[in-house]
Design a protein around this motif. Structure first.
Motif, PDB file in Angstrom:
ATOM      1  N   ASN A   8       0.825  -1.210   0.000  1.00  0.00           N
ATOM      2  CA  ASN A   8       0.000   0.000   0.000  1.00  0.00           C
ATOM      3  C   ASN A   8       0.859   1.261   0.000  1.00  0.00           C
ATOM      4  O   ASN A   8       0.482   2.283  -0.568  1.00  0.00           O
ATOM      5  CB  ASN A   8      -0.923   0.007   1.219  1.00  0.00           C
ATOM      6  N   ARG A  12       0.758   4.098  -2.817  1.00  0.00           N
ATOM      7  CA  ARG A  12       0.532   5.505  -2.468  1.00  0.00           C
ATOM      8  C   ARG A  12       1.581   6.402  -3.109  1.00  0.00           C
ATOM      9  O   ARG A  12       1.242   7.454  -3.690  1.00  0.00           O
ATOM     10  CB  ARG A  12       0.589   5.657  -0.940  1.00  0.00           C
ATOM     11  N   VAL A  15       0.929   6.706  -6.848  1.00  0.00           N
ATOM     12  CA  VAL A  15      -0.257   7.530  -7.125  1.00  0.00           C
ATOM     13  C   VAL A  15       0.079   9.012  -6.979  1.00  0.00           C
ATOM     14  O   VAL A  15      -0.323   9.841  -7.812  1.00  0.00           O
ATOM     15  CB  VAL A  15      -1.419   7.143  -6.186  1.00  0.00           C
ATOM     16  N   SER A  19       0.003  11.597 -10.060  1.00  0.00           N
ATOM     17  CA  SER A  19      -0.884  12.767  -9.954  1.00  0.00           C
ATOM     18  C   SER A  19      -0.108  14.058 -10.158  1.00  0.00           C
ATOM     19  O   SER A  19      -0.608  15.001 -10.775  1.00  0.00           O
ATOM     20  CB  SER A  19      -1.568  12.770  -8.581  1.00  0.00           C
ATOM     21  N   TYR A  94      -2.685  10.372  -0.244  1.00  0.00           N
ATOM     22  CA  TYR A  94      -3.848  10.367  -1.128  1.00  0.00           C
ATOM     23  C   TYR A  94      -4.575  11.714  -1.185  1.00  0.00           C
ATOM     24  O   TYR A  94      -5.030  12.119  -2.256  1.00  0.00           O
ATOM     25  CB  TYR A  94      -4.799   9.238  -0.737  1.00  0.00           C
ATOM     26  N   ALA A  97      -2.583  13.706  -3.598  1.00  0.00           N
ATOM     27  CA  ALA A  97      -2.849  13.218  -4.954  1.00  0.00           C
ATOM     28  C   ALA A  97      -4.196  13.730  -5.454  1.00  0.00           C
ATOM     29  O   ALA A  97      -4.332  14.140  -6.615  1.00  0.00           O
ATOM     30  CB  ALA A  97      -2.819  11.693  -4.972  1.00  0.00           C
TER      31      ALA A  97
END
Length: 266
Positions: A8, A12, A15, A19, A94, A97
């Motif tokens: 994870n 992350r 991502v 982004s 997140y 992002a």
């Protein structure tokens, strides 16, 4: 607290980096460098420096260069081994992002002349950045570098988007033919700028004198003043309100910052 690297964590990090790339591509398109229309000229110039009494002067948008540099630096920083399992960055990844993707979506909405759609997008962006600000305050940086890269960048981002949200909403209302319920446009401008300054003061109080939000918010308000004093759309009341707002936000933040530092040193 679990500090063991997990899949994870890698996801992350990827991502966030992807982004950031999307946001950079969006800014490239928004600059007109890719053959598109510059943001200030898109949507029939609804977001130009002289479109409304709340619009900042053109040079104000140069702050995006600093913000994007900070965001790219953060995307790299959070890839380093220590940040991979750092609880703070696990929480921030997140949301950061999401802010980057919303930024790109906002640019595309304006580029494709979907100006009304830009309002909910920037409103959600502002909410996400406010949430990030809360997380930053609750989870202190691990060192000075983290404070500069993470807190500094996100603070500048938040402060500027506060100004951009006010300008964006005003532009959409003017483009839609809103007449301010018959009230003088100068009165509306002074009111909106006063609200923006009040938000800056609130951020200073809640953030205990965080400098970055005040710097970008004050920068934006100052350029609103410049545009209203010397642009094509002149307004002395709006210019004075923006200038006073910028001074109040910066001065109030510095006072709180000084008190906070003094108290901590005791």
């Amino acid at each position: 607290m679990d500090q063991t690297p997990a899949k994870n964590d890698t996801l992350r990090q990827i991502v966030v980096a992807a982004s950031a790339l999307a946001a950079i591509i969006g800014s490239f398109i928004g600059s007109g460098a890719a053959g598109g229309t510059q943001i200030q000229n898109a949507s029939n110039g609804a977001l130009s420096a002289d479109s409304t009494l709340i619009a900042p002067g053109g040079p104000a948008f140069s702050i995006w260069s600093v913000i994007y540099l900070g965001l790219v630096t953060y995307a790299v920083w959070q890839f380093l081994p220590k940040q991979k399992t750092e609880h703070r960055h696990r929480l921030l990844g997140y949301p950061v992002a999401a802010s980057l993707l919303l930024n790109a979506a906002w640019i595309l909405s304006v580029q494709f002349d979907l100006l009304p759609l830009s309002v909910p997008i920037i409103a959600v962006l502002l909410a996400v950045l406010a949430y990030i600000f809360v997380l930053i305050l609750r989870h202190r940086p691990t060192n000075t570098v983290d404070a500069i890269i993470t807190d500094g960048t996100m603070g500048l981002y938040l402060g500027w988007v506060c100004v951009a949200t006010a300008a964006n909403i005003s532009a959409v209302l003017v483009a839609a033919g809103f007449n301010g319920f018959g009230l003088n446009p100068n009165a509306w401008a002074v009111f909106v700028l006063a609200v923006a300054a009040a938000v800056g003061v609130a951020l200073a109080i809640y953030g205990k004198g965080r400098l970055a939000p005040a710097a970008s918010l004050g920068w934006g308000l100052a350029w609103v003043a410049v545009a209203r004093f010397s642009g094509e759309l002149l307004s002395t009341p709006a210019a004075i309100a923006a200038l006073v707002g910028a001074i109040v936000v910066v001065a109030f933040t510095l006072i709180i910052r000084l008190r906070t530092v003094t108290t901590s040193a005791r």
